[in-house]
Design a protein around this motif. Structure first.
Motif, PDB file in Angstrom:
ATOM      1  N   LEU A  11       0.852  -1.197   0.000  1.00 49.94           N
ATOM      2  CA  LEU A  11       0.000   0.000   0.000  1.00 49.94           C
ATOM      3  C   LEU A  11       0.879   1.235   0.000  1.00 49.94           C
ATOM      4  CD1 LEU A  11      -2.765   1.426   0.388  1.00 49.94           C
ATOM      5  CD2 LEU A  11      -2.448   1.113   2.853  1.00 49.94           C
ATOM      6  N   VAL A  12       0.589   2.158  -0.902  1.00 51.68           N
ATOM      7  CA  VAL A  12       1.384   3.377  -0.998  1.00 51.68           C
ATOM      8  C   VAL A  12       0.455   4.534  -1.339  1.00 51.68           C
ATOM      9  CG1 VAL A  12       1.911   3.001  -3.445  1.00 51.68           C
ATOM     10  CG2 VAL A  12       3.458   4.377  -2.044  1.00 51.68           C
ATOM     11  N   GLN A  13       0.807   5.715  -0.913  1.00 49.32           N
ATOM     12  CA  GLN A  13       0.011   6.894  -1.242  1.00 49.32           C
ATOM     13  C   GLN A  13       0.320   7.366  -2.662  1.00 49.32           C
ATOM     14  OE1 GLN A  13       0.802   9.810   1.857  1.00 49.32           O
ATOM     15  NE2 GLN A  13      -1.048   9.176   2.947  1.00 49.32           N
ATOM     16  N   ALA A  14      -0.631   8.027  -3.252  1.00 47.18           N
ATOM     17  CA  ALA A  14      -0.427   8.589  -4.583  1.00 47.18           C
ATOM     18  C   ALA A  14       0.811   9.481  -4.582  1.00 47.18           C
ATOM     19  CB  ALA A  14      -1.652   9.387  -5.009  1.00 47.18           C
ATOM     20  N   GLY A  15       1.600   9.345  -5.636  1.00 40.89           N
ATOM     21  CA  GLY A  15       2.844  10.087  -5.725  1.00 40.89           C
ATOM     22  C   GLY A  15       4.047   9.335  -5.188  1.00 40.89           C
ATOM     23  N   GLY A  16       3.788   8.240  -4.502  1.00 40.09           N
ATOM     24  CA  GLY A  16       4.860   7.457  -3.914  1.00 40.09           C
ATOM     25  C   GLY A  16       5.504   6.490  -4.891  1.00 40.09           C
ATOM     26  N   SER A  17       6.416   5.672  -4.366  1.00 48.56           N
ATOM     27  CA  SER A  17       7.181   4.736  -5.185  1.00 48.56           C
ATOM     28  C   SER A  17       7.185   3.350  -4.560  1.00 48.56           C
ATOM     29  CB  SER A  17       8.627   5.212  -5.336  1.00 48.56           C
ATOM     30  OG  SER A  17       8.686   6.480  -5.954  1.00 48.56           O
ATOM     31  N   LEU A  18       7.330   2.358  -5.419  1.00 48.38           N
ATOM     32  CA  LEU A  18       7.521   0.976  -5.000  1.00 48.38           C
ATOM     33  C   LEU A  18       8.460   0.307  -5.991  1.00 48.38           C
ATOM     34  CD1 LEU A  18       3.964  -0.435  -4.100  1.00 48.38           C
ATOM     35  CD2 LEU A  18       5.880  -0.107  -2.519  1.00 48.38           C
ATOM     36  N   ARG A  19       9.188  -0.706  -5.526  1.00 53.10           N
ATOM     37  CA  ARG A  19       9.986  -1.518  -6.440  1.00 53.10           C
ATOM     38  C   ARG A  19       9.542  -2.960  -6.313  1.00 53.10           C
ATOM     39  NH1 ARG A  19      16.466  -2.752  -6.721  1.00 53.10           N
ATOM     40  NH2 ARG A  19      15.928  -4.031  -4.895  1.00 53.10           N
ATOM     41  N   LEU A  20       9.056  -3.503  -7.412  1.00 57.42           N
ATOM     42  CA  LEU A  20       8.674  -4.909  -7.456  1.00 57.42           C
ATOM     43  C   LEU A  20       9.869  -5.738  -7.913  1.00 57.42           C
ATOM     44  CD1 LEU A  20       5.156  -4.691  -9.160  1.00 57.42           C
ATOM     45  CD2 LEU A  20       5.765  -4.409  -6.739  1.00 57.42           C
ATOM     46  N   SER A  21       9.956  -6.950  -7.377  1.00 60.09           N
ATOM     47  CA  SER A  21      11.004  -7.881  -7.772  1.00 60.09           C
ATOM     48  C   SER A  21      10.387  -9.172  -8.277  1.00 60.09           C
ATOM     49  CB  SER A  21      11.918  -8.201  -6.591  1.00 60.09           C
ATOM     50  OG  SER A  21      12.542  -7.040  -6.085  1.00 60.09           O
ATOM     51  N   CYS A  22      11.035  -9.775  -9.249  1.00 62.49           N
ATOM     52  CA  CYS A  22      10.622 -11.074  -9.774  1.00 62.49           C
ATOM     53  C   CYS A  22      11.856 -11.968  -9.786  1.00 62.49           C
ATOM     54  CB  CYS A  22      10.045 -10.939 -11.167  1.00 62.49           C
ATOM     55  SG  CYS A  22       9.700 -12.522 -11.987  1.00 62.49           S
ATOM     56  N   ALA A  23      11.881 -12.937  -8.883  1.00 62.86           N
ATOM     57  CA  ALA A  23      12.988 -13.883  -8.824  1.00 62.86           C
ATOM     58  C   ALA A  23      12.681 -15.056  -9.749  1.00 62.86           C
ATOM     59  CB  ALA A  23      13.192 -14.367  -7.397  1.00 62.86           C
ATOM     60  N   ALA A  24      13.545 -15.260 -10.730  1.00 62.62           N
ATOM     61  CA  ALA A  24      13.327 -16.296 -11.730  1.00 62.62           C
ATOM     62  C   ALA A  24      14.273 -17.467 -11.506  1.00 62.62           C
ATOM     63  CB  ALA A  24      13.545 -15.722 -13.124  1.00 62.62           C
ATOM     64  N   SER A  25      13.760 -18.663 -11.694  1.00 68.57           N
ATOM     65  CA  SER A  25      14.596 -19.851 -11.591  1.00 68.57           C
ATOM     66  C   SER A  25      14.147 -20.873 -12.624  1.00 68.57           C
ATOM     67  CB  SER A  25      14.519 -20.448 -10.186  1.00 68.57           C
ATOM     68  OG  SER A  25      13.191 -20.857  -9.886  1.00 68.57           O
ATOM     69  N   GLY A  66       7.775   6.933 -18.445  1.00 66.68           N
ATOM     70  CA  GLY A  66       8.283   8.044 -17.651  1.00 66.68           C
ATOM     71  C   GLY A  66       8.103   7.863 -16.162  1.00 66.68           C
ATOM     72  N   ARG A  67       7.321   6.851 -15.768  1.00 60.66           N
ATOM     73  CA  ARG A  67       7.088   6.603 -14.335  1.00 60.66           C
ATOM     74  C   ARG A  67       7.611   5.238 -13.895  1.00 60.66           C
ATOM     75  NH1 ARG A  67       2.102   6.174 -12.390  1.00 60.66           N
ATOM     76  NH2 ARG A  67       1.197   5.321 -14.320  1.00 60.66           N
ATOM     77  N   PHE A  68       7.529   4.247 -14.769  1.00 60.29           N
ATOM     78  CA  PHE A  68       7.966   2.894 -14.440  1.00 60.29           C
ATOM     79  C   PHE A  68       9.213   2.542 -15.257  1.00 60.29           C
ATOM     80  CE2 PHE A  68       3.587   0.898 -13.197  1.00 60.29           C
ATOM     81  CZ  PHE A  68       3.353   1.957 -12.334  1.00 60.29           C
ATOM     82  N   THR A  69      10.105   1.762 -14.653  1.00 54.75           N
ATOM     83  CA  THR A  69      11.302   1.310 -15.358  1.00 54.75           C
ATOM     84  C   THR A  69      11.547  -0.164 -15.044  1.00 54.75           C
ATOM     85  OG1 THR A  69      12.295   3.516 -15.198  1.00 54.75           O
ATOM     86  CG2 THR A  69      13.764   1.671 -15.701  1.00 54.75           C
ATOM     87  N   ILE A  70      11.746  -0.952 -16.095  1.00 55.25           N
ATOM     88  CA  ILE A  70      12.079  -2.357 -15.903  1.00 55.25           C
ATOM     89  C   ILE A  70      13.590  -2.520 -15.999  1.00 55.25           C
ATOM     90  CG2 ILE A  70      11.844  -2.955 -18.362  1.00 55.25           C
ATOM     91  CD1 ILE A  70      10.671  -5.677 -17.418  1.00 55.25           C
ATOM     92  N   SER A  71      14.143  -3.369 -15.142  1.00 56.46           N
ATOM     93  CA  SER A  71      15.576  -3.635 -15.174  1.00 56.46           C
ATOM     94  C   SER A  71      15.815  -5.070 -14.715  1.00 56.46           C
ATOM     95  CB  SER A  71      16.340  -2.649 -14.286  1.00 56.46           C
ATOM     96  OG  SER A  71      15.963  -2.798 -12.934  1.00 56.46           O
ATOM     97  N   SER A  72      17.041  -5.533 -14.911  1.00 58.13           N
ATOM     98  CA  SER A  72      17.349  -6.906 -14.501  1.00 58.13           C
ATOM     99  C   SER A  72      18.728  -6.979 -13.886  1.00 58.13           C
ATOM    100  CB  SER A  72      17.245  -7.852 -15.701  1.00 58.13           C
ATOM    101  OG  SER A  72      18.250  -7.555 -16.643  1.00 58.13           O
ATOM    102  N   ASP A  73      18.887  -7.938 -13.003  1.00 60.13           N
ATOM    103  CA  ASP A  73      20.171  -8.245 -12.397  1.00 60.13           C
ATOM    104  C   ASP A  73      20.444  -9.710 -12.712  1.00 60.13           C
ATOM    105  OD1 ASP A  73      22.292  -8.990 -10.746  1.00 60.13           O
ATOM    106  OD2 ASP A  73      21.704  -7.603  -9.165  1.00 60.13           O
TER     107      ASP A  73
END
Length: 129
Positions: A11-25, A66-73
């Motif tokens: 849960l986050v307020q409008a204007g806030g940020s979150l980072r989602l993670s997807c662990a793949a195997s 401009g608001r979301f960015t996908i990246s990988s490690d």
């Protein structure tokens, strides 16, 4: 067996940020597309962002550009979705999905939900106004 496990929702307020993670195997593919989809209550599942391993290209839906960015490690076998300037309309369950493919056209022809073969169970994101 391919497994995708999402985390980072909340849960986050409008204007806030979150980072989602997807662990793949279990990936044994030479090339693949992996990305994020979301489904809001009463709506169809839609593509948000995805990444092609064949050429490193990315796709972001117009609604999140401009608001979301996908990246990988690669060392961690993890794909991230950094979400900023969140809006109430971003509220949805976010799913990580993948498909074995060598396509390099995702920037203009992103895969839809029906094109993906592997899915995580999802992580909910709620943006309050």
């Amino acid at each position: 067996e391919v497994q995708l496990v999402e985390s980072g929702g909340g849960l986050v307020q409008a204007g806030g940020s979150l980072r989602l993670s997807c662990a793949a195997s279990g990936f044994t593919f030479d090339d693949y597309v992996i990305g994020w989809f979301r489904q809001a209550p009463g709506k169809e599942r839609e593509g948000v962002s995805c990444f092609s391993s064949a050429d490193g290209s990315t796709y972001h839906a117009d609604s999140v550009k401009g608001r979301f960015t996908i990246s990988s490690d690669n060392a961690k076998n993890t794909v991230y979705l950094q979400m900023s300037s969140l809006k109430p309309e971003d509220t949805a369950v976010y799913y990580c999905a993948a498909v074995e493919t060598s396509i390099t056209t995702i920037a203009t022809m992103p895969p839809g939900p029906d094109d993906m073969d592997y899915w995580g169970k999802g992580t909910p994101v709620t943006v309050s106004s």
